[in-house]
Design a protein around this motif. Sequence first.
Motif, PDB file in Angstrom:
ATOM      1  N   TYR A   1       1.016  -1.232   0.389  1.00 32.43           N
ATOM      2  CA  TYR A   1      -0.203   0.242   0.098  1.00 32.43           C
ATOM      3  C   TYR A   1       0.869   0.733  -0.422  1.00 32.43           C
ATOM      4  O   TYR A   1       0.185   2.530  -0.557  1.00 32.43           O
ATOM      5  CB  TYR A   1      -0.880  -0.292   0.971  1.00 32.43           C
ATOM      6  CG  TYR A   1      -2.344  -0.713   1.486  1.00 32.43           C
ATOM      7  CD1 TYR A   1      -2.074  -2.122   0.068  1.00 32.43           C
ATOM      8  CD2 TYR A   1      -2.918  -0.821   2.336  1.00 32.43           C
ATOM      9  CE1 TYR A   1      -3.374  -2.898   0.115  1.00 32.43           C
ATOM     10  CE2 TYR A   1      -4.667  -1.238   1.731  1.00 32.43           C
ATOM     11  CZ  TYR A   1      -4.898  -2.444   1.300  1.00 32.43           C
ATOM     12  OH  TYR A   1      -6.177  -3.444   0.704  1.00 32.43           O
ATOM     13  N   GLU A   2       1.548   0.894   0.623  1.00 32.19           N
ATOM     14  CA  GLU A   2       2.770   2.268   0.888  1.00 32.19           C
ATOM     15  C   GLU A   2       3.283   2.728  -0.374  1.00 32.19           C
ATOM     16  O   GLU A   2       3.780   4.052  -0.706  1.00 32.19           O
ATOM     17  CB  GLU A   2       3.788   2.104   1.799  1.00 32.19           C
ATOM     18  CG  GLU A   2       3.274   2.026   3.211  1.00 32.19           C
ATOM     19  CD  GLU A   2       2.349   3.397   3.471  1.00 32.19           C
ATOM     20  OE1 GLU A   2       3.038   4.555   3.470  1.00 32.19           O
ATOM     21  OE2 GLU A   2       0.918   3.153   4.092  1.00 32.19           O
TER      22      GLU A   2
ATOM     23  N   HIS B   1       2.204   2.596  -3.350  1.00 32.32           N
ATOM     24  CA  HIS B   1       0.783   3.037  -4.022  1.00 32.32           C
ATOM     25  C   HIS B   1       0.630   4.015  -3.810  1.00 32.32           C
ATOM     26  O   HIS B   1       0.343   5.062  -4.887  1.00 32.32           O
ATOM     27  CB  HIS B   1      -0.774   1.981  -3.600  1.00 32.32           C
ATOM     28  CG  HIS B   1      -0.747   0.535  -4.403  1.00 32.32           C
ATOM     29  ND1 HIS B   1      -1.919  -0.024  -5.646  1.00 32.32           N
ATOM     30  CD2 HIS B   1      -0.311  -0.522  -3.974  1.00 32.32           C
ATOM     31  CE1 HIS B   1      -1.395  -0.825  -5.897  1.00 32.32           C
ATOM     32  NE2 HIS B   1      -0.144  -1.788  -5.632  1.00 32.32           N
ATOM     33  N   LYS B   2       0.840   4.470  -2.768  1.00 33.55           N
ATOM     34  CA  LYS B   2       0.429   5.346  -1.919  1.00 33.55           C
ATOM     35  C   LYS B   2       1.607   6.724  -2.776  1.00 33.55           C
ATOM     36  O   LYS B   2       1.449   8.197  -3.111  1.00 33.55           O
ATOM     37  CB  LYS B   2       0.362   6.047  -0.717  1.00 33.55           C
ATOM     38  CG  LYS B   2      -0.735   5.040  -0.328  1.00 33.55           C
ATOM     39  CD  LYS B   2      -0.689   5.471   1.232  1.00 33.55           C
ATOM     40  CE  LYS B   2      -1.904   4.658   1.824  1.00 33.55           C
ATOM     41  NZ  LYS B   2      -2.073   4.481   3.370  1.00 33.55           N
ATOM     42  N   GLU B   3       2.420   5.868  -3.006  1.00 35.10           N
ATOM     43  CA  GLU B   3       4.251   6.727  -3.811  1.00 35.10           C
ATOM     44  C   GLU B   3       3.792   7.131  -4.887  1.00 35.10           C
ATOM     45  O   GLU B   3       4.436   8.139  -5.477  1.00 35.10           O
ATOM     46  CB  GLU B   3       5.386   5.975  -3.314  1.00 35.10           C
ATOM     47  CG  GLU B   3       6.529   7.070  -3.766  1.00 35.10           C
ATOM     48  CD  GLU B   3       8.037   5.954  -3.434  1.00 35.10           C
ATOM     49  OE1 GLU B   3       9.211   6.715  -3.274  1.00 35.10           O
ATOM     50  OE2 GLU B   3       7.682   4.978  -1.817  1.00 35.10           O
TER      51      GLU B   3
ATOM     52  N   LEU C   1       1.082   7.428  -6.469  1.00 35.06           N
ATOM     53  CA  LEU C   1       0.020   8.210  -7.001  1.00 35.06           C
ATOM     54  C   LEU C   1       0.115   9.319  -6.223  1.00 35.06           C
ATOM     55  O   LEU C   1       0.028  10.768  -6.418  1.00 35.06           O
ATOM     56  CB  LEU C   1      -1.354   8.306  -5.190  1.00 35.06           C
ATOM     57  CG  LEU C   1      -2.280   6.822  -6.766  1.00 35.06           C
ATOM     58  CD1 LEU C   1      -2.795   6.326  -5.330  1.00 35.06           C
ATOM     59  CD2 LEU C   1      -2.774   7.408  -7.795  1.00 35.06           C
ATOM     60  N   SER C   2       1.178  10.114  -5.298  1.00 37.13           N
ATOM     61  CA  SER C   2       1.729  11.392  -4.535  1.00 37.13           C
ATOM     62  C   SER C   2       3.059  11.801  -5.876  1.00 37.13           C
ATOM     63  O   SER C   2       2.601  12.791  -5.956  1.00 37.13           O
ATOM     64  CB  SER C   2       2.292  10.524  -3.318  1.00 37.13           C
ATOM     65  OG  SER C   2       3.978  10.307  -3.802  1.00 37.13           O
TER      66      SER C   2
ATOM     67  N   ASN D   1      -8.046   2.167   1.058  1.00 35.62           N
ATOM     68  CA  ASN D   1      -7.019   2.797   1.471  1.00 35.62           C
ATOM     69  C   ASN D   1      -6.560   4.107   0.933  1.00 35.62           C
ATOM     70  O   ASN D   1      -6.244   4.922   1.160  1.00 35.62           O
ATOM     71  CB  ASN D   1      -6.428   2.104   1.642  1.00 35.62           C
ATOM     72  CG  ASN D   1      -4.974   1.574   2.792  1.00 35.62           C
ATOM     73  OD1 ASN D   1      -3.810   2.631   1.801  1.00 35.62           O
ATOM     74  ND2 ASN D   1      -5.259   1.139   3.863  1.00 35.62           N
ATOM     75  N   MET D   2      -6.334   3.748  -0.957  1.00 34.06           N
ATOM     76  CA  MET D   2      -6.136   4.758  -1.255  1.00 34.06           C
ATOM     77  C   MET D   2      -7.249   6.250  -0.851  1.00 34.06           C
ATOM     78  O   MET D   2      -6.289   7.172  -1.320  1.00 34.06           O
ATOM     79  CB  MET D   2      -6.034   4.118  -2.969  1.00 34.06           C
ATOM     80  CG  MET D   2      -4.632   2.988  -2.514  1.00 34.06           C
ATOM     81  SD  MET D   2      -3.288   4.102  -2.503  1.00 34.06           S
ATOM     82  CE  MET D   2      -2.961   2.474  -1.066  1.00 34.06           C
TER      83      MET D   2
ATOM     84  N   ALA E   1      -6.474   7.960   1.903  1.00 29.37           N
ATOM     85  CA  ALA E   1      -4.944   8.264   2.258  1.00 29.37           C
ATOM     86  C   ALA E   1      -5.126   9.798   0.950  1.00 29.37           C
ATOM     87  O   ALA E   1      -4.242  10.113   0.911  1.00 29.37           O
ATOM     88  CB  ALA E   1      -4.114   7.706   0.611  1.00 29.37           C
TER      89      ALA E   1
ATOM     90  N   TYR F   1      -6.715   9.995  -2.215  1.00 27.46           N
ATOM     91  CA  TYR F   1      -6.174   9.961  -4.005  1.00 27.46           C
ATOM     92  C   TYR F   1      -7.455   9.698  -4.482  1.00 27.46           C
ATOM     93  O   TYR F   1      -6.634   8.909  -5.650  1.00 27.46           O
ATOM     94  CB  TYR F   1      -4.880   8.575  -3.383  1.00 27.46           C
ATOM     95  CG  TYR F   1      -3.689   9.147  -3.505  1.00 27.46           C
ATOM     96  CD1 TYR F   1      -2.669  10.136  -3.991  1.00 27.46           C
ATOM     97  CD2 TYR F   1      -2.975   8.843  -2.052  1.00 27.46           C
ATOM     98  CE1 TYR F   1      -1.509  10.757  -3.324  1.00 27.46           C
ATOM     99  CE2 TYR F   1      -2.032   8.664  -1.533  1.00 27.46           C
ATOM    100  CZ  TYR F   1      -1.548  10.560  -2.164  1.00 27.46           C
ATOM    101  OH  TYR F   1      -0.134  10.631  -1.383  1.00 27.46           O
TER     102      TYR F   1
END
Length: 320
Positions: free
Chosen positions: A217-218, A220-222, A224-225, A252-253, A256, A258
Amino acid sequence: MSAYVQTVLNQKDVCEIGFSQCHEHLFLANGTPALLNKALLIDDYERSFAEVNEYKKNGGTLLVDAQPIGCGRMEQNLVRLSKETGVDIVASTGFHSLSFYDESHWIFKFNETKLAEIFISEAKNGMFIATDKEVPNIQLTAKTGMIKTAVSPKGIETRNEKMFSAAAEAQCQTGLPIMIHMEKGADPLKVIHFFKEHSVPLDSLIFCHLDRTHHDYELHKEILSAGVFVEYDTIGRFKYHDDSVEADLIENMIEAGYERQILLSLDTTRERLGAYGGSINLSYLLNKFIPYLKERGCPEAILHILTVENPKQALLVRNL
């Protein structure tokens, strides 16, 4: 027209676009992909018509056919299908996984400049036909609206770097979005860096399949960021995971922050198209998965963003 998506029939004002799925396979001709996997044969017009017509009846307005030039794309069928169903279809230029081409294919022989010229011409002038075996020559007036690319499990390698460079040049010349087919083992951040170095706007990138290739998940967040779009398409693909796993990732996204960068699709193959005897159909998102997300508490407004507003932005032709 200030804001449009390029379909096989016209430049579609984004205001006219509703529920959309940004990665499907409506047709696949009999050829190298089908030899690798019999599920990659989708060549019956009437069956594909039934799928898309049912999708329209359930509320769908636009579909992206993600099969690029030279490996099974059926250009004339896409045009006919859009005319006869009234569903907008976005076709793809670019390239797919290298295994989809035999060793003598023209895509390996042409240099970066020539490949870019082909991709650009398909966007500006119209799709080439009969390119699975022959070099691009005969051209329709129907244009592509997306540039497909595909990494190998090792990412962007020597053999396909010229293809990625050609795709980047085509994006800079046409404003079309670029879709990146991901593989397990490839580093999405390196792909982002490559396109950034080639002056491609990061909000023109759509990463697909990350929901079955990268499970952190982290990460994916990176990704998307960076400002790219991520298209989650392992929905109803139970050989990978059930829909609860998919919903957990999406929620989850969203939590966050996104929600404006997430796209939903099915990446359909013959074995998953009901009209071909498959396990689901193109309307699975509309009839099954979206209601499931609602049951889990996802607000209507967010679902509208994921399925209507985000595709408008991800598929936007960015005027130069």
